[in-house]
Design a protein around this motif. Structure first.
Motif, PDB file in Angstrom:
ATOM      1  N   ALA A   1      -6.564  -3.298  -1.645  1.00 43.44           N
ATOM      2  CA  ALA A   1      -5.420  -2.684  -1.791  1.00 43.44           C
ATOM      3  C   ALA A   1      -5.153  -2.529  -3.103  1.00 43.44           C
ATOM      4  CB  ALA A   1      -4.328  -2.823  -0.921  1.00 43.44           C
ATOM      5  N   THR A   2      -5.096  -3.814  -3.740  1.00 39.36           N
ATOM      6  CA  THR A   2      -4.973  -3.878  -5.286  1.00 39.36           C
ATOM      7  C   THR A   2      -5.797  -3.325  -6.392  1.00 39.36           C
ATOM      8  OG1 THR A   2      -4.218  -6.066  -4.814  1.00 39.36           O
ATOM      9  CG2 THR A   2      -4.468  -5.664  -6.974  1.00 39.36           C
ATOM     10  N   LEU A   3      -7.081  -3.180  -5.793  1.00 36.38           N
ATOM     11  CA  LEU A   3      -8.228  -2.465  -6.640  1.00 36.38           C
ATOM     12  C   LEU A   3      -7.777  -0.913  -6.559  1.00 36.38           C
ATOM     13  CD1 LEU A   3     -11.111  -4.503  -5.807  1.00 36.38           C
ATOM     14  CD2 LEU A   3      -9.842  -4.538  -8.104  1.00 36.38           C
ATOM     15  N   ASN A   4      -7.539  -0.398  -5.354  1.00 31.98           N
ATOM     16  CA  ASN A   4      -7.274   0.880  -5.188  1.00 31.98           C
ATOM     17  C   ASN A   4      -5.802   1.488  -5.472  1.00 31.98           C
ATOM     18  OD1 ASN A   4     -10.163   1.101  -4.582  1.00 31.98           O
ATOM     19  ND2 ASN A   4      -9.672   0.426  -2.219  1.00 31.98           N
ATOM     20  N   THR A   5      -5.184   0.725  -5.722  1.00 29.66           N
ATOM     21  CA  THR A   5      -3.461   1.090  -6.002  1.00 29.66           C
ATOM     22  C   THR A   5      -3.398   2.351  -7.005  1.00 29.66           C
ATOM     23  OG1 THR A   5      -1.291   0.651  -6.664  1.00 29.66           O
ATOM     24  CG2 THR A   5      -3.233  -0.640  -7.577  1.00 29.66           C
ATOM     25  N   PRO A   6      -2.935   3.464  -6.796  1.00 29.25           N
ATOM     26  CA  PRO A   6      -2.574   4.539  -7.664  1.00 29.25           C
ATOM     27  C   PRO A   6      -1.935   3.935  -8.963  1.00 29.25           C
ATOM     28  CG  PRO A   6      -1.133   4.942  -6.050  1.00 29.25           C
ATOM     29  CD  PRO A   6      -2.163   3.683  -5.363  1.00 29.25           C
ATOM     30  N   PHE A   7      -1.195   2.960  -8.882  1.00 30.39           N
ATOM     31  CA  PHE A   7      -0.456   2.247 -10.160  1.00 30.39           C
ATOM     32  C   PHE A   7      -1.251   1.350 -10.806  1.00 30.39           C
ATOM     33  CE2 PHE A   7       2.245   3.250  -6.528  1.00 30.39           C
ATOM     34  CZ  PHE A   7       3.015   4.408  -6.974  1.00 30.39           C
ATOM     35  N   ARG A   8      -2.570   1.425 -10.710  1.00 32.80           N
ATOM     36  CA  ARG A   8      -3.535   0.071 -11.308  1.00 32.80           C
ATOM     37  C   ARG A   8      -3.262   0.153 -12.770  1.00 32.80           C
ATOM     38  NH1 ARG A   8      -9.736  -1.319 -10.121  1.00 32.80           N
ATOM     39  NH2 ARG A   8      -9.975  -2.583 -11.973  1.00 32.80           N
ATOM     40  N   ASN A   9      -3.193   1.378 -13.419  1.00 35.20           N
ATOM     41  CA  ASN A   9      -2.948   1.388 -14.907  1.00 35.20           C
ATOM     42  C   ASN A   9      -1.839   0.579 -15.272  1.00 35.20           C
ATOM     43  OD1 ASN A   9      -5.373   2.762 -15.257  1.00 35.20           O
ATOM     44  ND2 ASN A   9      -4.420   4.758 -15.367  1.00 35.20           N
TER      45      ASN A   9
ATOM     46  N   LYS B   1       0.585  -1.189  -0.143  1.00 30.25           N
ATOM     47  CA  LYS B   1       0.097   0.003  -0.037  1.00 30.25           C
ATOM     48  C   LYS B   1       0.938   1.148  -0.166  1.00 30.25           C
ATOM     49  CE  LYS B   1      -3.618  -0.070   2.821  1.00 30.25           C
ATOM     50  NZ  LYS B   1      -4.626  -0.438   4.061  1.00 30.25           N
ATOM     51  N   SER B   2       2.134   1.129   0.552  1.00 29.34           N
ATOM     52  CA  SER B   2       2.839   2.298   0.592  1.00 29.34           C
ATOM     53  C   SER B   2       3.927   2.495  -0.451  1.00 29.34           C
ATOM     54  CB  SER B   2       3.787   2.380   1.964  1.00 29.34           C
ATOM     55  OG  SER B   2       4.689   1.196   2.245  1.00 29.34           O
ATOM     56  N   SER B   3       3.608   1.947  -1.499  1.00 28.71           N
ATOM     57  CA  SER B   3       4.739   1.611  -2.830  1.00 28.71           C
ATOM     58  C   SER B   3       4.511   3.003  -3.346  1.00 28.71           C
ATOM     59  CB  SER B   3       4.283   0.729  -3.555  1.00 28.71           C
ATOM     60  OG  SER B   3       4.308  -0.802  -3.097  1.00 28.71           O
TER      61      SER B   3
ATOM     62  N   ASN C   1     -10.809 -10.690 -11.116  1.00 32.47           N
ATOM     63  CA  ASN C   1     -10.966 -11.818 -10.165  1.00 32.47           C
ATOM     64  C   ASN C   1     -10.792 -11.228  -8.422  1.00 32.47           C
ATOM     65  OD1 ASN C   1     -11.015 -13.592 -12.079  1.00 32.47           O
ATOM     66  ND2 ASN C   1      -8.780 -14.077 -12.045  1.00 32.47           N
ATOM     67  N   GLU C   2     -10.118  -9.976  -8.380  1.00 32.65           N
ATOM     68  CA  GLU C   2      -9.848  -9.307  -7.083  1.00 32.65           C
ATOM     69  C   GLU C   2     -11.312  -8.915  -6.692  1.00 32.65           C
ATOM     70  OE1 GLU C   2      -7.667  -9.791  -4.917  1.00 32.65           O
ATOM     71  OE2 GLU C   2      -5.689  -9.717  -6.000  1.00 32.65           O
ATOM     72  N   GLU C   3     -11.983  -8.365  -7.486  1.00 29.30           N
ATOM     73  CA  GLU C   3     -13.383  -7.927  -7.338  1.00 29.30           C
ATOM     74  C   GLU C   3     -14.296  -9.098  -6.919  1.00 29.30           C
ATOM     75  OE1 GLU C   3     -14.590  -5.942 -10.716  1.00 29.30           O
ATOM     76  OE2 GLU C   3     -13.558  -4.113 -10.462  1.00 29.30           O
TER      77      GLU C   3
ATOM     78  N   GLN D   1      -8.234 -10.035   2.725  1.00 33.87           N
ATOM     79  CA  GLN D   1      -9.226  -9.255   1.983  1.00 33.87           C
ATOM     80  C   GLN D   1      -8.532  -7.826   1.737  1.00 33.87           C
ATOM     81  OE1 GLN D   1     -13.215  -9.243   3.428  1.00 33.87           O
ATOM     82  NE2 GLN D   1     -13.839 -10.047   1.434  1.00 33.87           N
ATOM     83  N   GLU D   2      -7.759  -7.236   2.623  1.00 25.03           N
ATOM     84  CA  GLU D   2      -7.211  -6.194   2.721  1.00 25.03           C
ATOM     85  C   GLU D   2      -6.385  -5.986   1.444  1.00 25.03           C
ATOM     86  OE1 GLU D   2      -6.893  -2.013   3.456  1.00 25.03           O
ATOM     87  OE2 GLU D   2      -8.253  -3.438   4.378  1.00 25.03           O
ATOM     88  N   MET D   3      -5.720  -7.067   0.921  1.00 31.61           N
ATOM     89  CA  MET D   3      -4.701  -6.941  -0.033  1.00 31.61           C
ATOM     90  C   MET D   3      -5.677  -6.726  -1.255  1.00 31.61           C
ATOM     91  SD  MET D   3      -1.895  -6.964  -1.350  1.00 31.61           S
ATOM     92  CE  MET D   3      -0.991  -7.078  -2.749  1.00 31.61           C
TER      93      MET D   3
END
Length: 248
Positions: free
Chosen positions: A95-103, A29-31, A116-118, A90-92
């Motif tokens: 965090a994966t869905l909301n990461t600012p680096f999703r794109n 999350k802090s990446s 799949n995370e959803e 679940q927190e992961m």
């Protein structure tokens, strides 16, 4: 390559697993960059695979010797903590869905990971931990019952897998007798099996409703990560198959 009997097994304590998971997830999350996010993402899943391998080892050894009291208790313990760990993990997903680096992550891994995370977030909730623990116990009870089958056939004492091989025999009478022997075992254990299935059906219905589903069908599809079709589409497919066969 090591044999299963040579792989060391050590009981993993829940508090330690929870602590390590939370730390690794917080690191993700802090990446500060996409590359760092990828590196931390891989660390989380490497740790997940590590302790899940340990869990699988205990279950395999339990299956190989159902009379081994140590691994029987270990499987009970794993069933208890695994449900809690699912909620922690679940927190992961969040965090994966909301990461600012999703794109950037989607470009590297594709969108399927996020779809799949959803789905994963839909199938677990803190309020169903006890239900999941009970479900694991019932599944373990079923596995233990079927694994303990002893069926006399062909001058041998066989389990269900071993007698199943006779169902492929070229001799029709052998296939028939093997099937009858297998069926007799299920009939003899009908009451135990009925009780397990009845409890499991009721429990899974309760789990589904707790999660907001009408019944277990939709939840069952999500548990199997069915990400591109649902029960309605399968029903239409079956209808089409029946219509096709009625024509030909």
């Amino acid at each position: 390559m090591k044999k299963i009997s040579e792989i060391p097994y050590v009981r993993l304590e829940y508090k330690e697993l929870e602590k390590n998971l939370n730390f690794l997830i917080s690191e993700f999350k802090s990446s500060k960059s996409a590359d760092e996010a990828i590196e931390n993402f891989n660390k989380v899943y490497a740790y997940l695979e590590d302790f899940q391998t340990n869990f699988r080892l205990a279950r395999i050894r339990h299956t190989l010797n159902l009379e081994d009291e140590y691994y029987s208790k270990e499987v009970e313990y794993i069933d208890e903590i695994e449900a809690k760990l699912q909620v922690v993990f679940q927190e992961m997903g969040v965090a994966t869905l909301n990461t600012p680096f999703r794109n950037e992550l989607e470009e590297k891994w594709g969108k399927l990971l996020f779809i799949n995370e959803e789905i994963e977030l839909k199938i677990v909730s803190p309020e169903i931990i006890e239900y999941l623990q009970k479900e694991s116990k019932l599944k373990n009870e079923y596995n233990k019952l079927t694994a303990s089958a002893k069926i006399e056939f062909d001058g041998k004492v066989l389990n269900l897998s071993q007698i199943g091989a006779y169902l492929e025999n070229l001799d029709r009478d052998i296939r028939k007798n093997a099937l009858n022997s297998m069926a007799n075992w299920y009939i003899e254990n009908k009451e135990k099996l009925d009780n397990i299935f009845s409890e499991l059906t009721e429990l899974r219905t309760s789990i589904a409703k707790k999660l907001g589903f009408e019944n277990f069908v939709e939840l069952g599809y999500y548990r199997n990560i069915r990400n591109c079709y649902d029960s309605k589409m399968v029903a239409e497919f079956r209808k089409g198959i029946l219509e096709y066969h009625s024509i030909i």
